[in-house]
Design a protein around this motif. Sequence first.
Motif, mmCIF file in Angstrom:
data_model
loop_
_atom_site.group_PDB
_atom_site.id
_atom_site.type_symbol
_atom_site.label_atom_id
_atom_site.label_comp_id
_atom_site.label_asym_id
_atom_site.label_seq_id
_atom_site.Cartn_x
_atom_site.Cartn_y
_atom_site.Cartn_z
ATOM 1 N N ASP A 126 0.876 -1.329 0.039
ATOM 2 C CA ASP A 126 0.034 -0.007 0.174
ATOM 3 C C ASP A 126 0.785 1.304 0.052
ATOM 4 O O ASP A 126 0.153 2.395 -0.683
ATOM 5 C CB ASP A 126 -0.945 0.093 1.256
ATOM 6 C CG ASP A 126 -0.294 -0.102 2.571
ATOM 7 O OD1 ASP A 126 0.091 -1.257 2.760
ATOM 8 O OD2 ASP A 126 -0.401 0.759 3.194
ATOM 9 N N PRO A 127 1.997 1.427 0.544
ATOM 10 C CA PRO A 127 2.737 2.805 0.428
ATOM 11 C C PRO A 127 3.051 3.219 -1.098
ATOM 12 O O PRO A 127 2.962 4.310 -1.363
ATOM 13 C CB PRO A 127 4.183 2.316 0.631
ATOM 14 C CG PRO A 127 3.908 1.248 1.797
ATOM 15 C CD PRO A 127 2.771 0.280 1.231
ATOM 16 N N HIS A 128 2.828 2.321 -2.031
ATOM 17 C CA HIS A 128 2.769 2.769 -3.553
ATOM 18 C C HIS A 128 1.647 3.832 -3.693
ATOM 19 O O HIS A 128 1.579 4.640 -4.754
ATOM 20 C CB HIS A 128 2.723 1.389 -4.408
ATOM 21 C CG HIS A 128 1.428 1.155 -5.069
ATOM 22 N ND1 HIS A 128 0.530 0.130 -4.459
ATOM 23 C CD2 HIS A 128 0.652 1.638 -5.944
ATOM 24 C CE1 HIS A 128 -0.507 0.090 -4.707
ATOM 25 N NE2 HIS A 128 -0.467 0.865 -5.897
ATOM 26 N N THR A 222 -3.167 -0.854 5.448
ATOM 27 C CA THR A 222 -3.736 -1.162 4.080
ATOM 28 C C THR A 222 -5.335 -0.857 3.973
ATOM 29 O O THR A 222 -5.609 -0.205 3.058
ATOM 30 C CB THR A 222 -3.408 -2.404 3.540
ATOM 31 O OG1 THR A 222 -2.000 -2.899 3.463
ATOM 32 C CG2 THR A 222 -4.084 -2.419 1.863
ATOM 33 N N THR A 226 -2.965 3.277 3.701
ATOM 34 C CA THR A 226 -1.491 3.703 4.135
ATOM 35 C C THR A 226 -1.259 4.494 5.230
ATOM 36 O O THR A 226 -0.457 4.340 6.008
ATOM 37 C CB THR A 226 -0.901 4.352 2.824
ATOM 38 O OG1 THR A 226 -1.278 3.570 1.724
ATOM 39 C CG2 THR A 226 0.674 4.431 2.824
#
Length: 414
Positions: A126-128, A222, A226
């Motif tokens: 999820d950091p993307h 998530t 994030t």
Amino acid sequence: MLGILRAGGAYVPLDPDYPADRLAFMLDDSDVRIVVGHQRLLGALPMGDRRAVLVEEVGEGAGGEVAWPLGGGDDLACLLYTSGSTGRPKGVMVPHRAVARLVRETDYARFSSRTVIGQVASACFDPHLFEVWGPLLNGGRVVIVPPEVSLVPARFAGLIRAEGITMLAIVTALFNATVTERPDAFATVEQLYIGGEAINPSKTAIALGAGRTEVYNVYGPTEAATISTCAPMTAESGSGRIGRPIANTQVVILDSAGRQVPIGVPGEICLGGAGVALGYWRRPGLTAERFIPDPSTPGGRLYRTGDLARWLPDGTLEFLGRNDDQVKIRGFRIEPGEVEAVLATHPDVAACVVTPYRPRQGPAQLVGYLQPRQGVLDLEQLRAHVAQQLPDYMVPATLVVMDELPLNPNGKID
């Protein structure tokens, strides 16, 4: 990803480094009908009757003008798989509103057309959402940082300067490793967001002292897109402070009976607001268990994180740990039960337990304790067995063989 969203679809990221069994499960579970990628990668996937769209065969503008399908904020943007306690990963349904709330008109970060963010995380994590859509939805630029660069501090520092990266979001373990070897690595970064595990204040002091970098400790799962809370860091900041909720985010601390607790009393972090996911893909029972009605908002929902915290008198949150077995290893969220389920499928394993080991120095590691059915366990063979089904970050760093696992007076594993 841009093409899929422009066509009105939702994307399911697949990491080509994942074991074939895990990729097959994700394809079957998500029921995707179209797979986009390079031929050398798609050739290794169990495609079945799925349609393959090869990047090599699609030229720029090959599709001509495409009308942009207008969807609502509750439409699915992507499906992200996280570790599951039952032995199989679960898909988190992230809607468009959750991504927009993360990077548009928010109060914890300053995005603009001059924003340059390095994408360090795999698109499977999820950091993307922050790294990709933060710059692109604000007119900025994404710099893709491959692992062979981010894991070598000198190369990472060089790329940050060469590309003029102004903003980064990285996990604590990568931050620690980088500033230990290159104290000035982030000196030219204006905003640095760190999350995943507790921050070592001495490492923060290094980053703060090397330039004009603003350092923030961020928290969020998530299931809430994030980042849910953010705390500006100083050289004196405590490692457990995770700050205040960001814009369009609600944090409620509840006790075991579902009642809000007073200031200073520990309880479970429950998250509400625009960042909350739609639930777990095809897991109605688990969705009902973790996504509960918000008594303060008609039609609203809260996500029960399983994380413990307490409100401090100044209105900020202090993180206290977990209320279940879930662990974070190098920023990756892992359910030990999923690893145990894979170990237990080996015919020579009678019983097993997977648990984190936290040395006084260095990052936490997963350790697997094993009771053999008979004879001697071949640990290398067992490690290969796990690696065939789970990503590298879920394979225990150490395997320990025991004659029998210790039990408490109630007959449960101690």
